[in-house]
Enzyme design. Structure first.
Site, mmCIF file in Angstrom:
data_model
loop_
_atom_site.group_PDB
_atom_site.id
_atom_site.type_symbol
_atom_site.label_atom_id
_atom_site.label_comp_id
_atom_site.label_asym_id
_atom_site.label_seq_id
_atom_site.Cartn_x
_atom_site.Cartn_y
_atom_site.Cartn_z
ATOM 1 N N LYS A 153 0.839 -1.208 0.000
ATOM 2 C CA LYS A 153 0.000 0.000 0.000
ATOM 3 C C LYS A 153 0.868 1.250 0.000
ATOM 4 C CE LYS A 153 -3.810 -2.469 2.027
ATOM 5 N NZ LYS A 153 -4.429 -3.028 3.213
ATOM 6 N N GLN A 210 -4.998 -1.749 9.349
ATOM 7 C CA GLN A 210 -4.831 -3.090 8.777
ATOM 8 C C GLN A 210 -5.413 -4.146 9.722
ATOM 9 O OE1 GLN A 210 -3.434 -3.776 5.650
ATOM 10 N NE2 GLN A 210 -4.153 -5.849 6.064
ATOM 11 N N ASP A 244 -11.490 2.487 3.711
ATOM 12 C CA ASP A 244 -11.802 1.069 3.561
ATOM 13 C C ASP A 244 -13.311 0.813 3.468
ATOM 14 O OD1 ASP A 244 -10.005 -0.922 3.156
ATOM 15 O OD2 ASP A 244 -9.471 -1.191 5.265
#
Ligand code: NDP
Length: 310
Positions: A79, A123, A146
């Protein structure tokens, strides 16, 4: 036929040919090329970043990793690299496994108030002593790159999405770039997770498909899959969906990533056999995989555009 009508038809036909030619770039035979689609979208993102910087806005993504799960470390590094390549400011926070929930909440609060940050990604999975939903709900919904915050889930359900979760959003972009119109189509989604199955089903519904969601208690899964014009598999079981179940001419999107043996990766669909019957199919690897990070960048840049227009 009037001259006007003829020229309108010619314009329409040539536009159609250009669009078709563009789409063909994303196929190799029947195989939908996720890498090519992701590369195309990343080019568009990089151009948007240049335009935003000209307005004095640099898109920023904060990535938070707690602990040292090796797979999570790999994802986070990917990322960061993708941000760098696209010209997005990447703010990394690698915290030790013993970080407390209060410390993590304090960091998120800081990031929520940081003007340089448009997207915050924590994460997953988090260590057991941290309540995952409490953390996801603490992220500002307007920085929820997200798309897992209940506010954004609610907006997806009501057909007015703000941030959409990256993997299912990537699936929808693949269908769009390969010219699949879902209107009136029978879509069968296998899997009902919050991160893939449920959101992708809602996204297909928003595009006027008739959607069936299957899961581990579904009766006659082969029969359900056989009805589908579009099959979206998100199960996590190697080649569980057999090629013989696929309707002739169906489109098959395989989200599954399963490690078999030391190095081999396979999807949830029996690829070689399914390819014989499908009109288009995603491979594993090289299908949906490259789309997830791409859509994270996309979401971050969309957030930055909203900041620029404030
Ligand atoms: P989950 O384990 O959260 O969900 C799996 C779903 O499959 C569940 O709804 C489960 O049903 C269903 N299922 C399990 N066994 C069967 C069965 N025998 N028949 C029918 N349905 C079944 O997985 P995820 O949604 O998180 O991920 C799915 C796959 O996608 C995985 O391989 C994962 O690695 C991959 N993935 C890939 C990404 C990418 O970037 N390409 C990103 C995210 C995921 P039930 O609810 O009844 O238990």
């Amino acid at each position: 036929m009037s001259q006007n009508l003829v020229s309108n038809i010619q314009v329409f036909a040539s536009a159609l040919m250009v669009r078709r030619a563009a789409r063909e770039v994303f196929y190799v035979g029947k195989i939908i090329d996720g890498k090519a689609i992701a590369a195309e979208i990343r080019e568009e993102i990089a151009a948007d970043v240049v335009a935003l910087k000209e307005q004095g806005v640099t898109p920023g993504l904060a990535v938070v990793l707690v602990g040292d799960d090796p797979a999570s470390r790999v994802y986070v590094t990917m990322k960061e690299k993708a941000c760098e390549k696209a010209g997005i400011f990447s703010d990394e926070h690698k915290l030790p496994a013993e970080t407390t929930e209060a410390q993590l909440l304090a960091l998120i609060e800081e990031l929520n108030n940081d003007q340089r940050i448009d997207g915050i990604l924590v994460q997953l999975p988090l260590p057991d002593h941290i309540d995952e939903s409490k953390i996801l709900e603490s992220i500002s919904p307007v920085k929820d790159a997200d798309g897992f915050h209940p506010y954004n889930v609610g907006r997806l359900v009501t057909g007015n999405p703000l941030y959409q979760p990256c993997t299912p959003f990537g699936v929808m972009k693949m269908l769009e770039y390969t010219g699949v119109d879902l209107t009136g189509k029978a879509v069968v989604v296998v899997g009902r997770s919050n991160i893939v199955g449920k959101p992708v089903a809602l996204m297909c519904l928003a595009q006027h498909a008739t959607v069936t969601i299957c899961h581990s208690r579904t009766r006659d899964l082969p029969g359900k899959v056989a009805q589908a014009d579009v099959v979206i598999a998100a199960v996590g079981r190697p080649e569980m969906i057999k090629g013989s179940w696929i309707k002739e001419g169906a489109v098959v999107i395989d989200v599954g990533v399963n490690r078999v043996g030391e190095k081999k990766l396979v999807g949830d669909v029996e690829f070689e056999a399914a390819k014989e019957r499908a009109s288009a199919i995603t491979p594993v690897p090289g299908g949906v995989g490259p789309m997830t990070i791409t859509m994270l960048l996309y979401n971050t840049v969309e957030g930055a555009k909203r900041r620029a227009n404030q």
